[in-house]
Design an enzyme around this catalytic site. Sequence first.
Site, PDB file in Angstrom:
ATOM      1  N   ILE A  33       0.868  13.745  43.902  1.00 26.15           N
ATOM      2  CA  ILE A  33       0.409  14.905  44.680  1.00 26.15           C
ATOM      3  C   ILE A  33      -1.111  14.930  44.587  1.00 26.15           C
ATOM      4  O   ILE A  33      -1.675  14.929  43.492  1.00 26.15           O
ATOM      5  CB  ILE A  33       1.000  16.210  44.114  1.00 26.15           C
ATOM      6  CG1 ILE A  33       2.540  16.115  44.105  1.00 26.15           C
ATOM      7  CG2 ILE A  33       0.538  17.403  44.937  1.00 26.15           C
ATOM      8  CD1 ILE A  33       3.195  17.204  43.288  1.00 26.15           C
ATOM      9  N   HIS A  44       8.511  12.075  54.363  1.00 26.87           N
ATOM     10  CA  HIS A  44       9.365  12.787  53.397  1.00 26.87           C
ATOM     11  C   HIS A  44      10.811  12.757  53.888  1.00 26.87           C
ATOM     12  O   HIS A  44      11.066  13.002  55.072  1.00 26.87           O
ATOM     13  CB  HIS A  44       8.890  14.230  53.209  1.00 26.87           C
ATOM     14  CG  HIS A  44       9.696  14.967  52.196  1.00 26.87           C
ATOM     15  ND1 HIS A  44       9.759  14.574  50.868  1.00 26.87           N
ATOM     16  CD2 HIS A  44      10.517  16.036  52.306  1.00 26.87           C
ATOM     17  CE1 HIS A  44      10.576  15.382  50.225  1.00 26.87           C
ATOM     18  NE2 HIS A  44      11.057  16.274  51.073  1.00 26.87           N
TER      19      HIS A  44
HETATM   20  C1  GAR Z   1      11.213   7.258  51.179  1.00 32.68           C
HETATM   21  O1  GAR Z   1      12.542   7.694  51.297  1.00 32.68           O
HETATM   22  C2  GAR Z   1      10.262   8.429  51.339  1.00 32.68           C
HETATM   23  O2  GAR Z   1      10.696   9.368  52.287  1.00 32.68           O
HETATM   24  C3  GAR Z   1      10.249   9.013  49.944  1.00 32.68           C
HETATM   25  O3  GAR Z   1      10.166   7.864  49.134  1.00 32.68           O
HETATM   26  C4  GAR Z   1      10.922   6.809  49.749  1.00 32.68           C
HETATM   27  C5  GAR Z   1      10.122   5.519  49.694  1.00 32.68           C
HETATM   28  O4  GAR Z   1      10.907   4.426  50.077  1.00 32.68           O
HETATM   29  N1  GAR Z   1       9.162   9.908  49.752  1.00 32.68           N
HETATM   30  C6  GAR Z   1       9.267  11.098  49.136  1.00 32.68           C
HETATM   31  O5  GAR Z   1      10.297  11.472  48.604  1.00 32.68           O
HETATM   32  C7  GAR Z   1       8.026  11.971  49.147  1.00 32.68           C
HETATM   33  N2  GAR Z   1       8.299  13.237  48.595  1.00 32.68           N
HETATM   34  P1  GAR Z   1      10.280   2.969  50.252  1.00 32.68           P
HETATM   35  O6  GAR Z   1       9.433   2.688  49.008  1.00 32.68           O
HETATM   36  O7  GAR Z   1      11.446   2.049  50.361  1.00 32.68           O
HETATM   37  O8  GAR Z   1       9.448   2.967  51.499  1.00 32.68           O
END
Ligand code: GAR
Length: 204
Positions: A98, A115
Amino acid sequence: MSQPRVVVLISGDGSNLQALIDESRNNILNAEIVLVVSNRKAAFGLERAKNAGIQTLYFPLKPYRDAGRTREEYDSDLASSIAEFKPDLLVCAGWMHIDSGALIARFPGRIINLHPALPGEFPGAHGIEDAFAAWQRGEILRSGCMVHHVIKDLDAGEPIATKEVPFEMGDTLEGYSNKIHKAEHELIVESTNLALEKLHPINR
Ligand code: GAR
Protein backbone atom coordinates in the site's frame (compact mmCIF):
# COMPACT_ATOMS: atom_id res chain seq x y z
CA MET A 1 5.49 8.08 -32.83
CA SER A 2 6.93 6.16 -29.90
CA GLN A 3 4.68 3.99 -27.76
CA PRO A 4 3.58 5.13 -24.27
CA ARG A 5 5.92 3.81 -21.58
CA VAL A 6 4.51 1.54 -18.89
CA VAL A 7 6.09 0.27 -15.66
CA VAL A 8 4.45 -2.83 -14.15
CA LEU A 9 4.68 -3.52 -10.40
CA ILE A 10 4.25 -7.09 -9.19
CA SER A 11 4.74 -9.23 -6.09
CA GLY A 12 4.00 -12.73 -7.29
CA ASP A 13 3.18 -15.03 -10.18
CA GLY A 14 2.79 -12.24 -12.71
CA SER A 15 0.10 -13.89 -14.83
CA ASN A 16 -1.39 -10.45 -15.45
CA LEU A 17 2.04 -9.13 -16.39
CA GLN A 18 2.20 -12.02 -18.87
CA ALA A 19 -1.13 -10.93 -20.38
CA LEU A 20 0.31 -7.43 -20.85
CA ILE A 21 3.52 -8.82 -22.38
CA ASP A 22 1.59 -11.10 -24.76
CA GLU A 23 -0.81 -8.40 -25.90
CA SER A 24 1.98 -5.90 -26.33
CA ARG A 25 3.60 -8.38 -28.74
CA ASN A 26 0.25 -8.79 -30.54
CA ASN A 27 -0.06 -4.99 -30.80
CA ILE A 28 -3.28 -5.11 -28.76
CA LEU A 29 -1.66 -3.30 -25.84
CA ASN A 30 -0.67 0.10 -27.16
CA ALA A 31 2.32 0.50 -24.90
CA GLU A 32 5.90 -0.57 -24.27
CA ILE A 33 6.65 -2.20 -20.92
CA VAL A 34 9.91 -0.51 -19.99
CA LEU A 35 10.39 -1.93 -16.49
CA VAL A 36 8.99 -4.59 -14.15
CA VAL A 37 9.39 -3.93 -10.41
CA SER A 38 9.00 -6.57 -7.73
CA ASN A 39 9.27 -6.26 -3.95
CA ARG A 40 9.81 -10.04 -3.78
CA LYS A 41 12.90 -11.73 -5.15
CA ALA A 42 11.12 -15.06 -5.74
CA ALA A 43 8.26 -13.50 -7.73
CA PHE A 44 7.87 -15.61 -10.86
CA GLY A 45 6.85 -12.45 -12.70
CA LEU A 46 10.52 -11.40 -12.67
CA GLU A 47 11.32 -14.52 -14.75
CA ARG A 48 8.50 -13.66 -17.14
CA ALA A 49 9.94 -10.18 -17.58
CA LYS A 50 13.48 -11.46 -18.15
CA ASN A 51 12.21 -14.00 -20.70
CA ALA A 52 10.56 -11.15 -22.56
CA GLY A 53 13.74 -9.06 -22.48
CA ILE A 54 12.22 -6.45 -20.15
CA GLN A 55 14.38 -4.73 -17.56
CA THR A 56 13.64 -5.69 -13.94
CA LEU A 57 14.10 -4.03 -10.58
CA TYR A 58 13.96 -5.99 -7.34
CA PHE A 59 13.15 -3.44 -4.65
CA PRO A 60 12.57 -5.00 -1.19
CA LEU A 61 11.25 -3.21 1.86
CA LYS A 62 13.17 -5.29 4.41
CA PRO A 63 16.52 -3.47 4.18
CA TYR A 64 14.68 -0.22 4.91
CA ARG A 65 12.94 -1.76 7.94
CA ASP A 66 16.22 -3.31 9.17
CA ALA A 67 17.92 0.08 8.94
CA GLY A 68 15.07 1.78 10.82
CA ARG A 69 14.10 3.75 7.74
CA THR A 70 10.47 4.66 7.08
CA ARG A 71 7.95 3.34 4.62
CA GLU A 72 7.82 6.86 3.11
CA GLU A 73 11.58 6.70 2.42
CA TYR A 74 11.11 3.34 0.72
CA ASP A 75 8.27 4.62 -1.50
CA SER A 76 10.12 7.83 -2.24
CA ASP A 77 13.31 5.99 -3.31
CA LEU A 78 11.21 3.56 -5.34
CA ALA A 79 9.49 6.50 -7.05
CA SER A 80 12.91 7.99 -7.93
CA SER A 81 14.14 4.69 -9.39
CA ILE A 82 10.98 4.33 -11.44
CA ALA A 83 11.11 7.95 -12.61
CA GLU A 84 14.43 7.23 -14.35
CA PHE A 85 12.44 5.12 -16.79
CA LYS A 86 10.20 8.08 -17.68
CA PRO A 87 6.93 6.16 -17.48
CA ASP A 88 3.60 7.46 -18.72
CA LEU A 89 1.73 4.99 -16.51
CA LEU A 90 2.41 2.66 -13.56
CA VAL A 91 0.34 -0.54 -13.55
CA CYS A 92 0.05 -2.38 -10.22
CA ALA A 93 -0.64 -5.98 -11.24
CA GLY A 94 -0.63 -7.93 -7.98
CA TRP A 95 1.60 -5.36 -6.21
CA MET A 96 0.93 -6.18 -2.58
CA HIS A 97 2.14 -2.93 -1.05
CA ILE A 98 0.00 0.00 0.00
CA ASP A 99 1.56 3.27 -1.10
CA SER A 100 2.42 5.64 1.76
CA GLY A 101 1.72 8.53 -0.59
CA ALA A 102 5.14 9.06 -2.18
CA LEU A 103 4.35 7.18 -5.39
CA ILE A 104 1.02 8.98 -5.84
CA ALA A 105 2.73 12.32 -5.22
CA ARG A 106 5.39 11.56 -7.82
CA PHE A 107 3.01 10.15 -10.47
CA PRO A 108 -0.35 11.83 -9.82
CA GLY A 109 -3.17 10.28 -11.87
CA ARG A 110 -0.68 7.93 -13.46
CA ILE A 111 -1.00 4.81 -11.27
CA ILE A 112 -3.63 2.13 -11.78
CA ASN A 113 -4.30 -1.04 -9.79
CA LEU A 114 -5.91 -4.38 -10.55
CA HIS A 115 -8.11 -5.82 -7.81
CA PRO A 116 -10.03 -9.13 -7.85
CA ALA A 117 -13.35 -7.72 -6.65
CA LEU A 118 -15.86 -5.09 -7.74
CA PRO A 119 -15.73 -1.43 -6.63
CA GLY A 120 -16.43 -0.99 -2.94
CA GLU A 121 -16.39 -4.73 -2.23
CA PHE A 122 -13.80 -6.97 -0.54
CA PRO A 123 -10.65 -4.80 -0.43
CA GLY A 124 -7.35 -6.32 0.66
CA ALA A 125 -5.24 -9.33 -0.18
CA HIS A 126 -8.06 -11.92 -0.15
CA GLY A 127 -10.67 -10.41 -2.45
CA ILE A 128 -11.58 -13.71 -4.15
CA GLU A 129 -11.70 -15.77 -0.94
CA ASP A 130 -13.81 -13.12 0.81
CA ALA A 131 -16.28 -12.94 -2.10
CA PHE A 132 -16.48 -16.73 -2.29
CA ALA A 133 -17.29 -16.94 1.43
CA ALA A 134 -19.98 -14.25 1.02
CA TRP A 135 -21.52 -16.27 -1.85
CA GLN A 136 -21.51 -19.39 0.31
CA ARG A 137 -23.37 -17.44 3.00
CA GLY A 138 -25.96 -16.50 0.36
CA GLU A 139 -25.06 -12.79 0.46
CA ILE A 140 -24.01 -12.24 -3.17
CA LEU A 141 -24.58 -13.83 -6.58
CA ARG A 142 -21.58 -12.36 -8.35
CA SER A 143 -18.19 -10.84 -7.76
CA GLY A 144 -15.67 -9.76 -10.37
CA CYS A 145 -12.59 -7.66 -10.89
CA MET A 146 -11.72 -4.06 -11.51
CA VAL A 147 -8.91 -1.75 -12.49
CA HIS A 148 -9.00 1.62 -10.74
CA HIS A 149 -6.93 4.74 -10.29
CA VAL A 150 -4.77 4.51 -7.18
CA ILE A 151 -5.55 6.79 -4.25
CA LYS A 152 -4.37 6.51 -0.66
CA ASP A 153 -7.27 4.23 0.35
CA LEU A 154 -6.75 0.51 -0.22
CA ASP A 155 -8.26 -0.95 -3.42
CA ALA A 156 -10.38 2.17 -3.90
CA GLY A 157 -10.26 5.04 -6.37
CA GLU A 158 -12.16 5.82 -9.57
CA PRO A 159 -12.73 2.60 -11.54
CA ILE A 160 -11.45 2.49 -15.12
CA ALA A 161 -13.19 -0.75 -16.04
CA THR A 162 -14.85 -3.67 -14.28
CA LYS A 163 -15.90 -7.21 -15.18
CA GLU A 164 -18.58 -9.11 -13.34
CA VAL A 165 -18.11 -12.84 -12.84
CA PRO A 166 -21.28 -14.67 -11.71
CA PHE A 167 -21.14 -17.57 -9.28
CA GLU A 168 -22.47 -20.81 -10.69
CA MET A 169 -23.82 -23.85 -8.89
CA GLY A 170 -20.99 -26.20 -8.01
CA ASP A 171 -18.29 -23.52 -8.10
CA THR A 172 -15.26 -24.34 -5.97
CA LEU A 173 -12.89 -21.67 -4.72
CA GLU A 174 -10.28 -22.91 -7.16
CA GLY A 175 -12.65 -22.96 -10.12
CA TYR A 176 -14.05 -19.53 -9.32
CA SER A 177 -10.53 -18.11 -8.84
CA ASN A 178 -9.62 -19.37 -12.30
CA LYS A 179 -12.65 -17.57 -13.77
CA ILE A 180 -11.65 -14.34 -12.05
CA HIS A 181 -8.06 -14.62 -13.29
CA LYS A 182 -9.25 -15.22 -16.85
CA ALA A 183 -11.41 -12.09 -16.63
CA GLU A 184 -8.49 -10.14 -15.13
CA HIS A 185 -6.17 -11.04 -17.98
CA GLU A 186 -8.51 -9.33 -20.44
CA LEU A 187 -9.41 -6.47 -18.12
CA ILE A 188 -5.84 -5.43 -17.36
CA VAL A 189 -5.05 -5.00 -21.06
CA GLU A 190 -8.27 -3.11 -21.87
CA SER A 191 -7.88 -0.88 -18.81
CA THR A 192 -4.23 -0.05 -19.47
CA ASN A 193 -5.17 1.03 -22.99
CA LEU A 194 -8.11 3.08 -21.65
CA ALA A 195 -6.01 4.78 -18.98
CA LEU A 196 -3.31 5.64 -21.52
CA GLU A 197 -5.85 7.09 -23.96
CA LYS A 198 -7.11 9.46 -21.27
CA LEU A 199 -3.68 10.68 -20.20
CA HIS A 200 -2.28 13.93 -21.43
CA PRO A 201 1.02 13.38 -23.17
CA ILE A 202 3.95 14.30 -20.95
CA ASN A 203 6.82 16.37 -22.25
CA ARG A 204 10.10 14.53 -22.19
C1 GAR B 1 -4.49 -10.74 -9.05
O1 GAR B 1 -5.60 -11.57 -8.82
C2 GAR B 1 -4.78 -9.33 -8.57
O2 GAR B 1 -6.11 -8.94 -8.78
C3 GAR B 1 -4.46 -9.44 -7.09
O3 GAR B 1 -3.26 -10.18 -7.09
C4 GAR B 1 -3.32 -11.15 -8.15
C5 GAR B 1 -1.99 -11.16 -8.90
O4 GAR B 1 -1.93 -12.23 -9.79
N1 GAR B 1 -4.32 -8.16 -6.49
C6 GAR B 1 -4.85 -7.83 -5.30
O5 GAR B 1 -5.42 -8.63 -4.59
C7 GAR B 1 -4.70 -6.38 -4.88
N2 GAR B 1 -5.41 -6.12 -3.69
P1 GAR B 1 -0.71 -12.40 -10.80
O6 GAR B 1 0.58 -12.21 -10.00
O7 GAR B 1 -0.84 -13.78 -11.35
O8 GAR B 1 -0.84 -11.36 -11.87
